[in-house]
Design an enzyme around this catalytic site. Structure first.
Site, PDB file in Angstrom:
ATOM      1  N   ARG A  10      -4.397   0.510   8.526  1.00 12.66           N
ATOM      2  CA  ARG A  10      -4.648   1.094   9.844  1.00 12.66           C
ATOM      3  C   ARG A  10      -6.123   0.929  10.210  1.00 12.66           C
ATOM      4  NH1 ARG A  10      -0.555   4.240  11.608  1.00 12.66           N
ATOM      5  NH2 ARG A  10      -1.928   5.587  12.824  1.00 12.66           N
ATOM      6  N   GLY A  37       0.849  -1.189   0.000  1.00 11.23           N
ATOM      7  CA  GLY A  37       0.000   0.000   0.000  1.00 11.23           C
ATOM      8  C   GLY A  37       0.887   1.242   0.000  1.00 11.23           C
ATOM      9  N   HIS A  85       6.060  28.514 -19.263  1.00  9.10           N
ATOM     10  CA  HIS A  85       7.011  27.621 -19.928  1.00  9.10           C
ATOM     11  C   HIS A  85       8.433  27.996 -19.531  1.00  9.10           C
ATOM     12  CE1 HIS A  85       8.789  25.087 -22.977  1.00  9.10           C
ATOM     13  NE2 HIS A  85       9.583  26.098 -23.299  1.00  9.10           N
TER      14      HIS A  85
END
Ligand code: FAD
Ligand code: AMP
Length: 485
Positions: free
Chosen positions: A289, A200, A461
């Protein structure tokens, strides 16, 4: 628990709002309630390993912050070895000083947790360090760390007691060999072989830290697919990069037992071929959890838990018991600090009679690996299953001048929009600073922007943010800086 002895003089016993739990859900709730001119106390029982109490909960003391400190340090170390030569920078004699790395991490944690006390002082929140328990009628039993007991009362109580790591019954914690995520952040030497149970978010972040610092890392994941909760195009790309970095990720590998033997841990798991064994020096259990509500609720508090132990709440985080609210990891929804924070702010505003709402559809997710992974909204698999006609635009960072200049051109940005009204349904980024880039998509979706709105927005940019701009353009086959397929 008796709550009627020895009450320290000079402190108020009655507040407009009492918050139980001072993690990233509870402390923002307390601060916002005080900003709303309410009298507020925040009770928190966290103690660090040295016995010192600290606000900030799991996130600041044992989760988000220390993990990101180590991810940053270990990434620098990795890049120094793997990337600097490419930039034309020769480094000789670079060495790892893990003690200093850990000291830096602890310093950051200390600074952040002490900062909460300063924020409380500034906002006028009364900090109370010790255990809080909700009794009937919004009375709160408080036991300070020195054993002093008081009974407090409040017009509103906010429960924010958080979560705790799930223990694997067949591989019980046994420090320093078999540890949870907190233990994995505190290792004082790089293990030669590290096992991680669970691929996970937490398992991958911790595995990455120790891999970059030189450990051989094996990640055992019971499910046959990788990152099942993420967009699968992104999950595939991530798996490819993690494998290249040397993370040995074994899917379909269910751990059935682990035992310490001498200085090593023998891990037993089953996969498609049958029973397998693995020997490691340290084992991290990162299988998820669970909500933490130990000694939080008296039997007659009126608050109910669901079958998985979460405090039951409605969409406004109200528990159903009059003026009692619950937020963060102890209630349904993703276990994420920013989700808890926004719930806390919503509840504190609702208590003050103001507007408050959570848009659960646009909670961003971030995995702080390298490349970083972030997304918001629906995955392509979810959109497909919904039956809505959609279009997809993908822009590879390989075509981003900024990403190439940074020597971090792995990954892509992907935007999914509805074909009928151009609504942005999901944005998925794997690449440099993905967690920062996703904020633009969150804002766009929060304001119901279309993909055309994003296409018509000017992006500086050369920046990484152009990748999102180009992904939106690519959804209509109008990308400028990559081929439209
Ligand atoms: P917690 O942070 O658990 O805080 C609850 C507090 O309440 C604790 O201090 C606890 O001691 C106290 N408490 C409990 N009961 C009582 C009581 N009865 N009386 C007094 N005090 C009590 N999330 C992210 O969004 N981003 C990340 O990068 C991220 N990284 C993570 C990395 C790791 C290794 C881990 C373990 C978690 C990570 N998380 C991350 C998840 C994040 O830590 C949690 O979602 C977040 O801490 C939940 O906040 P909370 O306030 O609900 O609970
Ligand atoms: P998360 O809930 O995102 O922290 O991920 C925990 C991961 O641990 C999930 O992907 C689970 O499939 C995985 N997991 C749970 N139990 C086991 C086990 N016994 N062996 C291996 N992986 C497990």
């Amino acid at each position: 628990m008796s709550t009627d002895v020895k009450q320290p003089a000079g402190l108020a016993d009655s507040f407009d709002v009492i918050v139980i739990g001072g993690g990233p859900a509870g402390y923002p709730a307390a601060i916002r309630a005080a900003q709303n001119k309410l009298s507020v106390a925040c009770i928190d029982e966290w103690k660090n390993r040295d016995g010192a109490p600290a606000f900030g909960g799991t996130c600041l003391n044992a989760g988000c912050i220390p993990s990101k400190a180590l991810l940053e340090s270990s990434e620098l170390y990795y890049r120094l070895h793997e990337e600097f030569a490419q930039h034309g920078i020769k480094v000789a004699g670079a060495q790892l000083d893990l003690a200093q790395m850990q000291k830096r991490k602890s310093g950051i944690v200390r600074g952040m947790t002490q900062g909460i006390l300063a924020l409380f002082k500034g906002a006028g929140v009364t900090p109370l360090q010790g255990h809080g328990r909700l009794l009937a009628g919004r009375k709160v039993g408080f036991v300070a760390h020195d054993g002093t007991r008081r009974t407090l009362s409040a017009r509103h109580v906010v429960l924010a007691s958080g979560s705790a790591p799930i223990e694997l019954r067949s591989a019980p914690f046994k420090a320093p060999y078999i540890v949870d995520s907190w233990g994995a952040l505190d290792l004082d030497a790089v293990p030669k072989r590290l096992g991680v149970i669970g691929a996970g978010v937490i398992g991958l972040e911790l595995g990455s830290v120790w891999r970059r610092l030189g450990a051989e890392v094996v990640v055992l994941e019971a499910l046959p697919d990788f990152l099942t909760f993420a967009d699968q195009q992104l999950a595939k790309e991530a798996l490819r990069h993690f494998k290249k970095q040397g993370l040995d990720i074994r899917l379909g590998a269910k751990v059935t037992g682990a035992a310490v033997s001498g200085n090593a841990v023998d891990v037993a798991y089953t996969d498609a071929k049958g029973e397998q064994h693995l020997s490691v020096d340290r084992l991290v259990v990162a299988i998820g959890r669970r909500p933490y509500t130990k000694d939080l609720l008296a039997n007659d508090s009126g608050v109910e838990l669901d079958e998985r132990g979460f405090i039951k709440v409605d969409e406004h985080c109200h528990t159903g018991a009059e003026n009692v609210w619950a937020i963060g990891d102890c209630v349904r929804g993703p276990m994420l600090a920013h989700k808890g924070k926004e719930e806390g702010v919503m509840v504190a505003d609702l208590i003050a009679g103001r507007f408050g709402e959570m848009n659960y559809k646009v909670v961003p997710s971030v995995i702080y690996t390298a490349p970083e992974i972030a997304w918001v909204g629906l995955t392509e698999e979810q959109v497909k299953a919904s039956g809505r006609d959609y279009k997809v635009g993908v822009f590879p960072f390989l075509a981003s001048g900024r990403a190439r200049a940074m020597e971090q051109a792995a990954g892509f940005a992907k935007l999914i929009a509805a074909r009928d009204d151009d609504e942005i349904l999901g944005v998925h980024v794997i690449g440099p600073l993905a967690g920062e880039l996703i904020a633009e998509a969150v804002l766009a979706m929060e304001y119901s922007a279309s993909s055309e709105d994003l296409q018509r927005t000017i992006h500086a940019h050369p920046t990484l943010s152009e990748a999102l701009h180009e992904a939106a353009l690519a959804a209509d086959k109008r990308a400028i800086d990559s081929l439209n397929r």
